[in-house]
Scaffold this motif. Structure first.
Motif, PDB file in Angstrom:
ATOM      1  N   MET A 103      13.564  32.233  20.931  1.00  0.00           N
ATOM      2  CA  MET A 103      13.218  33.553  20.375  1.00  0.00           C
ATOM      3  C   MET A 103      11.910  34.059  20.968  1.00  0.00           C
ATOM      4  SD  MET A 103      12.173  32.389  16.485  1.00  0.00           S
ATOM      5  CE  MET A 103      12.008  34.048  15.825  1.00  0.00           C
ATOM      6  N   ASP A 104      11.698  35.368  20.892  1.00  0.00           N
ATOM      7  CA  ASP A 104      10.447  35.940  21.390  1.00  0.00           C
ATOM      8  C   ASP A 104       9.292  35.552  20.470  1.00  0.00           C
ATOM      9  OD1 ASP A 104      12.097  37.117  23.214  1.00  0.00           O
ATOM     10  OD2 ASP A 104      11.685  39.188  22.620  1.00  0.00           O
ATOM     11  N   ALA A 105       8.096  35.531  21.046  1.00  0.00           N
ATOM     12  CA  ALA A 105       6.925  35.156  20.257  1.00  0.00           C
ATOM     13  C   ALA A 105       6.221  36.376  19.660  1.00  0.00           C
ATOM     14  CB  ALA A 105       5.944  34.394  21.149  1.00  0.00           C
ATOM     15  N   ASP A 106       6.772  37.560  19.885  1.00  0.00           N
ATOM     16  CA  ASP A 106       6.051  38.778  19.489  1.00  0.00           C
ATOM     17  C   ASP A 106       6.469  39.322  18.127  1.00  0.00           C
ATOM     18  OD1 ASP A 106       8.549  39.675  20.069  1.00  0.00           O
ATOM     19  OD2 ASP A 106       7.977  40.934  21.765  1.00  0.00           O
ATOM     20  N   LEU A 107       7.181  38.483  17.352  1.00  0.00           N
ATOM     21  CA  LEU A 107       7.601  38.831  15.987  1.00  0.00           C
ATOM     22  C   LEU A 107       8.650  39.943  15.950  1.00  0.00           C
ATOM     23  CD1 LEU A 107       3.974  38.705  14.595  1.00  0.00           C
ATOM     24  CD2 LEU A 107       5.732  37.012  14.090  1.00  0.00           C
ATOM     25  N   GLN A 108       9.309  40.185  17.068  1.00  0.00           N
ATOM     26  CA  GLN A 108      10.369  41.206  17.066  1.00  0.00           C
ATOM     27  C   GLN A 108      11.683  40.635  16.530  1.00  0.00           C
ATOM     28  OE1 GLN A 108       9.792  42.965  21.252  1.00  0.00           O
ATOM     29  NE2 GLN A 108      10.052  44.755  19.974  1.00  0.00           N
TER      30      GLN A 108
END
Ligand SMILES: Nc1nc2c(ncn2[C@@H]2O[C@H](COP(=O)(O)OP(=O)(O)O)[C@@H](O)[C@H]2O)c(=O)[nH]1
Ligand SMILES: [Mg+2]
Length: 239
Positions: free
Chosen positions: A99-104
């Motif tokens: 998963m992305d780390a940018d909280l999206q």
């Protein structure tokens, strides 16, 4: 609940976060994941961030053994796909989420991805819709998705609801096997590792989907997606 095996001291899964300059988000997402998934490792595959992301993760990993800092700053090949591949090869447990780390991507849906692996090899997080994207990004995204779908149909391969998703789960054994058997066919500098996985997975692989509506806007930092990634995605499709 899925994440119970930790009670026996057994870590059953790994969550992979590829990062490039996510200093504003990384602490937050790591602590949320550790709290919700006490039986999971978190591997942060960082590509030489210059905003202090590596320092933050390195510090956390000193006191939290479930956090593994994969520092790729000196690697020859940088890229989201190459980073995820390196993380897969050291992942522990029998389930992997990317998963992305940018909280999206919603942390609340990670459990559904893990659970889906009980009877699938790959579980794909499919966005219902994306709000607030620029017109240009929306058009490029739709075109790429249609191109991918067409190409897969022509080749007689299975398609899914979001061929470009960056939020998905794969059984570790299957993921490692696909990577080890096809390492040179992955587009390391690319952005869409799922496309490569779908293209390279053996027939008979079982794929399911988890739908989610909350694709959050980035609060901190900015997207690293650039025009060159469109080219890499085409390379992923047609190589
Ligand atoms: N390791 C690594 N991570 C990357 C790279 N580019 C982007 N990322 C990470 O991949 C995730 C998705 O990137 P982002 O720029 O948000 O893409 P977008 O959501 O499609 O706009 C984020 O966690 C980024 O920090 C890269 O070249 N290497
Ligand atoms: Mg993003």
């Amino acid at each position: 609940m899925y994440d119970m095996q930790h009670k026996k001291g057994h870590y059953s899964s790994t969550i992979i976060l590829p990062t490039l300059n996510e200093a504003g988000n990384i602490k937050h997402i790591i602590s949320e994941l550790l709290e919700r998934f006490p039986g999971s490792y978190v591997i942060v595959a960082d590509d030489g961030s210059v905003d202090g992301t590596g320092k933050i993760v390195g510090k956390i990993s000193k006191t939290e053994k479930r956090v593994i800092f994969l520092d790729r700053k000196d690697e020859r090949e940088h890229g989201l796909t190459a980073s995820v591949i390196d993380a897969v090869l050291i992942a522990k447990g029998d389930k992997i989420v990317v998963m992305d780390a940018d909280l999206q991507h919603p942390v609340s849906k990670v459990n559904d991805l893990f659970s889906g692996l009980e009877d699938s090899d790959i579980v794909i997080g499919v966005r219902r819709s994306v709000k607030n994207w620029s017109f240009g990004r929306m058009v490029i995204s739709r075109c790429m998705e249609s191109a991918a779908r067409c190409y897969f149909r022509i080749r007689g391969r299975r398609t899914c609801g979001d061929m470009m998703s960056g939020f998905f789960a794969v059984r570790s054994g299957v993921f490692k096997m696909i990577v080890l058997e096809n390492r040179e066919k992955f587009v390391g500098r690319g952005y869409k590792i799922l496309l490569d996985i779908l293209r390279l997975s053996p027939s008979g692989i079982k794929i399911s989907e988890v739908r989610y509506s909350a694709f959050h806007m980035r609060k901190r930092g900015r997207s690293k997606l650039g025009f060159r990634h469109v080219i890499y995605t085409l390379a992923s499709l047609f190589s």
